[in-house]
Design an enzyme around this catalytic site. Structure first.
Site, PDB file in Angstrom:
ATOM      1  N   ARG A 127     -11.009  -2.520  10.577  1.00  0.00           N
ATOM      2  CA  ARG A 127     -10.157  -1.627  10.984  1.00  0.00           C
ATOM      3  C   ARG A 127     -10.752  -0.288  11.336  1.00  0.00           C
ATOM      4  O   ARG A 127     -11.731   0.077  10.631  1.00  0.00           O
ATOM      5  CB  ARG A 127      -9.112  -1.186   9.842  1.00  0.00           C
ATOM      6  CG  ARG A 127      -7.890  -0.562  10.361  1.00  0.00           C
ATOM      7  CD  ARG A 127      -6.784  -0.553   9.319  1.00  0.00           C
ATOM      8  NE  ARG A 127      -5.772   0.278   9.636  1.00  0.00           N
ATOM      9  CZ  ARG A 127      -4.929   1.078   9.123  1.00  0.00           C
ATOM     10  NH1 ARG A 127      -5.286   1.380   7.696  1.00  0.00           N
ATOM     11  NH2 ARG A 127      -4.090   1.635   9.621  1.00  0.00           N
ATOM     12  N   LYS A 192     -10.022  -6.302  -2.666  1.00  0.00           N
ATOM     13  CA  LYS A 192      -9.842  -6.791  -1.064  1.00  0.00           C
ATOM     14  C   LYS A 192     -10.591  -8.195  -1.175  1.00  0.00           C
ATOM     15  O   LYS A 192     -11.922  -8.648  -1.646  1.00  0.00           O
ATOM     16  CB  LYS A 192     -10.666  -5.811  -0.295  1.00  0.00           C
ATOM     17  CG  LYS A 192     -10.168  -6.126   1.083  1.00  0.00           C
ATOM     18  CD  LYS A 192     -10.838  -5.308   2.100  1.00  0.00           C
ATOM     19  CE  LYS A 192     -10.316  -5.669   3.551  1.00  0.00           C
ATOM     20  NZ  LYS A 192     -10.835  -4.691   4.451  1.00  0.00           N
ATOM     21  N   ARG A 326      -3.425   4.396   0.207  1.00  0.00           N
ATOM     22  CA  ARG A 326      -4.037   3.983  -0.916  1.00  0.00           C
ATOM     23  C   ARG A 326      -3.227   4.101  -2.235  1.00  0.00           C
ATOM     24  O   ARG A 326      -2.221   4.927  -1.882  1.00  0.00           O
ATOM     25  CB  ARG A 326      -5.240   4.699  -1.158  1.00  0.00           C
ATOM     26  CG  ARG A 326      -5.141   6.120  -1.563  1.00  0.00           C
ATOM     27  CD  ARG A 326      -6.548   6.960  -1.592  1.00  0.00           C
ATOM     28  NE  ARG A 326      -6.412   8.255  -1.573  1.00  0.00           N
ATOM     29  CZ  ARG A 326      -5.895   9.016  -2.676  1.00  0.00           C
ATOM     30  NH1 ARG A 326      -5.738   8.227  -3.907  1.00  0.00           N
ATOM     31  NH2 ARG A 326      -5.968  10.468  -2.829  1.00  0.00           N
TER      32      ARG A 326
END
Length: 328
Positions: A127, A192, A326
């Site tokens: 991204r 992640k 976040r």
């Protein structure tokens, strides 16, 4: 010459993938080159992330063996009927970039569900154009093609749908508790695990040719690999390294199952499923849009894939690409 080098590197990669020692002499005889030329090819593979070490008198060996990706092994494990093409390349700059190139040259040669996988990506990106680096054999990087005849507007919520498909596929691989971070990350145990990058080619008002890129951590030890944020991999969770061919097949199956429904009905039918996996459901989140910051409570998503955040001004919609999210 370029094609010849590619085949030689592919051959060397397949020889080394067993994790055993192979002498420079044996490899040279196998590929029909001098030992110096072999050393040059191995040096290039190392620069691209292949974890090779050399021991005098013994030869070259990988830090750990891995199963090579092969189109045949993936196809054998697919359960959905689809005539789409599965292709594996040993080295590509980026599977997304390669598919976009093919779209620009001859989009009619591509069919919905076609998949391109790469053992090595030399210029993968995530991204906001950040580099996506992955150790050779330790990740799964691939791109899938899908067309939307009704254009861009019919793709709203696509990155969320793809995240859901990845989670569904991983469930079949013994990983049932993945979660989704809006708009395009897959998390496991608050770290992640995978990222999704969707790119689109086509004119406004015409068919949107979509490239769905997925990068998944299979075996990426923390100590050896820094991706700039807390990450995890399938090996850490499962206690063993799964065959990437099986993982690829499970995720491709899930994409082939959900994408036709999405193409017809949009994201609406999937809202509840996505919200059940929402990493920050009913938690305070901070969103950054340029220099501005917003804080509020994550209240799920709508049919367009927008994130619904309860702020002091009421329920506000945020769209993917505009903001960084976040936890508080």
């Amino acid at each position: 010459m370029k094609h010849a080098s590619k085949l030689i590197r592919q051959h060397i990669l397949s020889l080394l993938s067993d994790g055993q020692f192979h002498s420079g002499e044996a490899i040279a005889a196998e590929v029909g080159l001098s030992r110096t030329a072999v050393a040059g090819h191995i040096n290039q593979l190392t620069k691209w992330g292949l974890d090779v070490f050399k021991v005098k008198g013994k030869g070259y060996r990988l830090e750990r063996p891995f199963e090579l990706l092969t189109a045949d092994r993936i196809k054998k494990q697919l359960t959905k009927n689809n005539t789409a093409v599965i292709q594996v390349e040993s080295v590509l700059a980026s599977t997304n970039t390669e598919l976009k190139k093919r779209i620009s040259v001859a989009p009619h040669n591509l069919a919905d569900g076609d998949v391109l996988l790469a053992e090595i990506q030399t210029a993968g990106k995530g991204r906001h154009g950040r580099p996506w680096l992955a150790p050779v054999g330790g990740s799964l990087t691939f791109s899938l093609y899908w067309s939307f005849p009704d254009g861009y507007q019919s793709m709203a919520g696509l990155s969320l749908l793809v995240g859901l498909a990845v989670c569904n596929g991983l469930k079949k691989c013994g990983v049932p508790d993945t979660q989704l971070k809006w708009p395009n990350d897959v998390y496991l145990q608050n770290k992640k695990l995978a990222g999704i990058l969707i790119e689109v080619e086509g004119q406004i008002g015409a068919t949107a040719h979509c490239v769905i890129g997925i990068g998944l951590n299979v075996c990426m030890p923390d100590a050896q690999f820094d991706v700039g944020q807390p990450h995890t991999d399938l090996t850490t969770y499962l206690g063993y390294t799964p065959d990437r061919n099986s993982v690829a097949a499970a995720i491709i199956d899930a994409l082939w199952e959900l994408l036709p429904i999405f193409s017809q009905q949009g994201f609406q039918p999937f809202i509840n499923q996505w919200e059940l996996l929402d990493l920050y459901a009913d938690k305070t989140v901070v969103l950054r849009m340029g220099d501005k910051r917003f804080s509020g409570i994550d209240r799920g998503v709508d049919a367009s894939g927008a994130l619904l955040v309860e702020t002091q001004d009421g329920l506000t919609r945020f769209h993917g690409g505009e903001v960084t999210l976040r936890g508080n």
